[in-house]
Enzyme design. Structure first.
Site, PDB file in Angstrom:
ATOM      1  N   GLY A   1       0.818  -1.221   0.000  1.00 11.37           N
ATOM      2  CA  GLY A   1       0.000   0.000   0.000  1.00 11.37           C
ATOM      3  C   GLY A   1       0.843   1.258   0.000  1.00 11.37           C
TER       4      GLY A   1
ATOM      5  NE  ARG B   1      -5.387   5.388  14.254  1.00  7.73           N
ATOM      6  CZ  ARG B   1      -5.834   5.748  13.055  1.00  7.73           C
ATOM      7  NH1 ARG B   1      -7.011   6.334  12.926  1.00  7.73           N
ATOM      8  NH2 ARG B   1      -5.092   5.536  11.993  1.00  7.73           N
TER       9      ARG B   1
ATOM     10  CB  CYS C   1      -3.213  11.302   8.393  1.00  7.66           C
ATOM     11  SG  CYS C   1      -4.844  11.044   7.662  1.00  7.66           S
TER      12      CYS C   1
ATOM     13  N   GLY D   1      -4.830   9.878   1.691  1.00  9.02           N
ATOM     14  CA  GLY D   1      -5.515   9.361   2.865  1.00  9.02           C
ATOM     15  C   GLY D   1      -6.446   8.199   2.535  1.00  9.02           C
TER      16      GLY D   1
ATOM     17  NE  ARG E   1     -11.072  11.054   1.004  1.00 11.51           N
ATOM     18  CZ  ARG E   1     -10.128  10.645   1.852  1.00 11.51           C
ATOM     19  NH1 ARG E   1      -8.966  11.261   1.924  1.00 11.51           N
ATOM     20  NH2 ARG E   1     -10.342   9.615   2.635  1.00 11.51           N
TER      21      ARG E   1
ATOM     22  CG  HIS F   1      -4.158  15.235   5.198  1.00 10.51           C
ATOM     23  ND1 HIS F   1      -4.420  14.802   3.929  1.00 10.51           N
ATOM     24  CD2 HIS F   1      -4.591  14.255   6.039  1.00 10.51           C
ATOM     25  CE1 HIS F   1      -4.994  13.600   3.992  1.00 10.51           C
ATOM     26  NE2 HIS F   1      -5.104  13.246   5.253  1.00 10.51           N
TER      27      HIS F   1
ATOM     28  CD  GLN G   1      -2.360  10.204   4.323  1.00 10.23           C
ATOM     29  OE1 GLN G   1      -1.857   9.913   3.249  1.00 10.23           O
ATOM     30  NE2 GLN G   1      -2.762   9.287   5.190  1.00 10.23           N
TER      31      GLN G   1
END
Lengths: 347, 347
Positions: free
Chosen positions: A15, A102, A131, A162, A238, A245, A320
């Site tokens: 990725g 998280r 991010c 992102g 976005r 970002h 990001q």
């Protein structure tokens, strides 16, 4: 962790973030003694370059983590929920870039410059933040240490990265088609992206009207700053930018903090670079933030929307894929290494 | 004004806004009895289509306005300062799209849906507001009538068209070059625009750190809403979008206004269209706002950044060239026509 040179696994190696993790490990001379690249069956068998050699991607499985010291997870929450425990049981320390853990009380959520001290209480898993939360708190934490923050308003300008490498490709391809007046069907993101912008595609909470991205940022920024109920208003958008970002922030403090003081504090903050040239009208831009480690902060000014004089406005831009993901993950690994060396020296 | 079919002049006819004014006049069946297209020497001699005929652009001069009933000015503040008085002396009513007279006490600054009643006190010149101020107040004014507004926070996502047709071209050309990996030198805007964004290019006030665009929006929104000292915090950003402006707004009211109430008020507001589908994650986008008259309003939610519950968050998108410029100017002309017909009927 067992060896001086560590065995590293990267789950989601193929990725956008996975590739940047490899790049960060290499550029920062991380002591990689062995490297396992893991991904879904779809990417298995492909090769990626690391340190001048080809490394073949393997399909992640229950036995992938034997002998691994540090495992970076960057393949989404579902994969993390499935394999993080496996990795921890195999003896690895996991640095998880997904949202899966998280908000778990036992899992430290870490931006080293913001709350690195929390790292030592990990029990095998460390969460790498969203991010926006990471980039935002890089600017807010140094200010908060000097003058307590009591309210934040944010509007984001988030890049395609992102949503992964495929979204970046869709932005490029959709834009090329637009310019050529060819039809183009978006498949990764739900809206046309060429010369367009849209509210973040994470599902919207029907009750509050906030989307999943916004709710993540609110919860994670509170944890990172250690301000339990900090009121944060945020709109996540976005924009057709590839990989950095940006965000417009308004920050209310307990008592006024001058622009000069804020600039001094941020200039001294590790990982932050001030870009704030009023005369030249030069401020943080994604084009400048892309590919660099520092978070850019500028447009530091007293907020005209708050007559009490207790609020500052800022504009922030950060890569990001780097500080928002891969770099922060590798910095967490570096902190683990430091702690390990410190405890070895103490022993 | 002298005739049933009015003689119209468009100063700056060859610009992005000029072309849209012609389009609006035609589409809205404005009773154009004669049309003078005026521009600088550079554009003089070129032809533009109106109502199926070619009209040749003439160089604007001291004698251009003889016999003109309504003159639209859209060629920047310098041209307006030079020729608006000439036009008024020649008997024309001027609708000025530049910033030259917007804050002059004797000149009404008008968005018909917001403060159309102010129009009658004009003395020959009516100012057409800054595009952000017009689009923003379309959303704010109906709410303010229901519940007084006491504070606004805004972050904008402004399109290339705000800097004119050449900036739109630069965004297209710069993006094509980026995709082809060809070098490209920006000449209209001060920063690379392809897949990038930057703080608005208007000069920055060295004292406050706010740029000229932000200070215009603050001053003009206050005038349009008729709230002399309304605290407005704003960050104006140019994003790589061609012709619609978007903005994230947070609005604090005197007392709480519910989301449902706000949605009802905005749904009934002329010129506003609600685009607020939480389930489908469908909200205002520049791609939907481009080319249409209505200002799109959505993401209506209680602001999590204000624990008092007195603030709402909104996301707004409007066509910069239409409601932000040409359409609003033509709507002002329509109001003049209505007033004229009303006074003729009364006589």
């Amino acid at each position: 962790m067992r060896s001086e040179n560590l065995v590293i696994a990267v789950v989601g190696a193929s990725g956008a973030v996975g590739a940047e993790i490899l790049d960060c490990l290499e550029k920062r001379d991380f002591p990689v003694g062995g490297l396992k690249l893991l991904a879904s069956a779809r990417s298995a068998g492909k090769a990626m370059r690391f340190d001048g050699k080809d490394v073949i991607i393997e399909e992640v499985s229950e036995s992938s983590f034997d002998g691994v010291d540090i495992a970076f997870f960057s393949a989404g929450a579902t994969t993390s929920r499935k394999y993080v425990d496996v990795a921890v049981k195999a003896g690895a320390v996991v640095i998880d870039n997904s949202s899966a853990f998280r908000l778990e009380p036992g899992v430290p959520l870490i931006v080293p410059e913001v709350n690195g001290a929390e790292l030592s209480r990990h029990k095998g898993v460390i969460a790498n933040p969203n991010c926006v939360a990471a980039i935002m708190t890089m600017a807010l934490a140094p200010l908060h240490r000097a003058r307590p923050i009591r309210r934040v308003a944010a509007a984001t300008y988030q890049s395609a990265s992102g949503a992964g490498a495929a979204a970046m490709e869709e932005l490029r391809d959709g834009t090329a088609a637009y310019l050529d007046e060819r039809p183009f069907q978006a498949s990764v993101l739900p809206h046309p992206y060429a010369f367009n912008l849209f509210s973040h595609n994470a599902d919207v909470d029907m009750e509050s009207g906030y989307n999943g991205e916004e709710l993540k940022v609110i919860a994670e920024a509170r944890r990172l700053l250690d301000i339990a109920d900090l009121p944060i208003g945020i709109t996540c958008v976005r924009v057709p930018v590839l990989r950095a970002h940006s965000m417009a922030l308004t920050v209310e403090f307990d008592s006024p903090l001058s622009v000069d003081e804020a600039r001094r504090i941020l200039a001294a903050a590790p990982g932050v670079r001030i870009v704030d040239d009023r005369e030249a009208n030069y401020f943080p831009m994604p084009s400048d933030a892309s590919g660099i480690d520092e978070v850019l902060v500028g447009r530091i000014r007293s907020d005209l929307g708050d007559p009490s004089g207790r609020s500052l406005a800022l504009f922030v831009a950060g890569d990001q894929l780097l500080k928002g993901a891969a770099l922060n993950a590798v910095q967490i690994a570096e902190c683990l290494l430091d702690q390990r060396m410190a405890s070895a020296a103490a022993a």
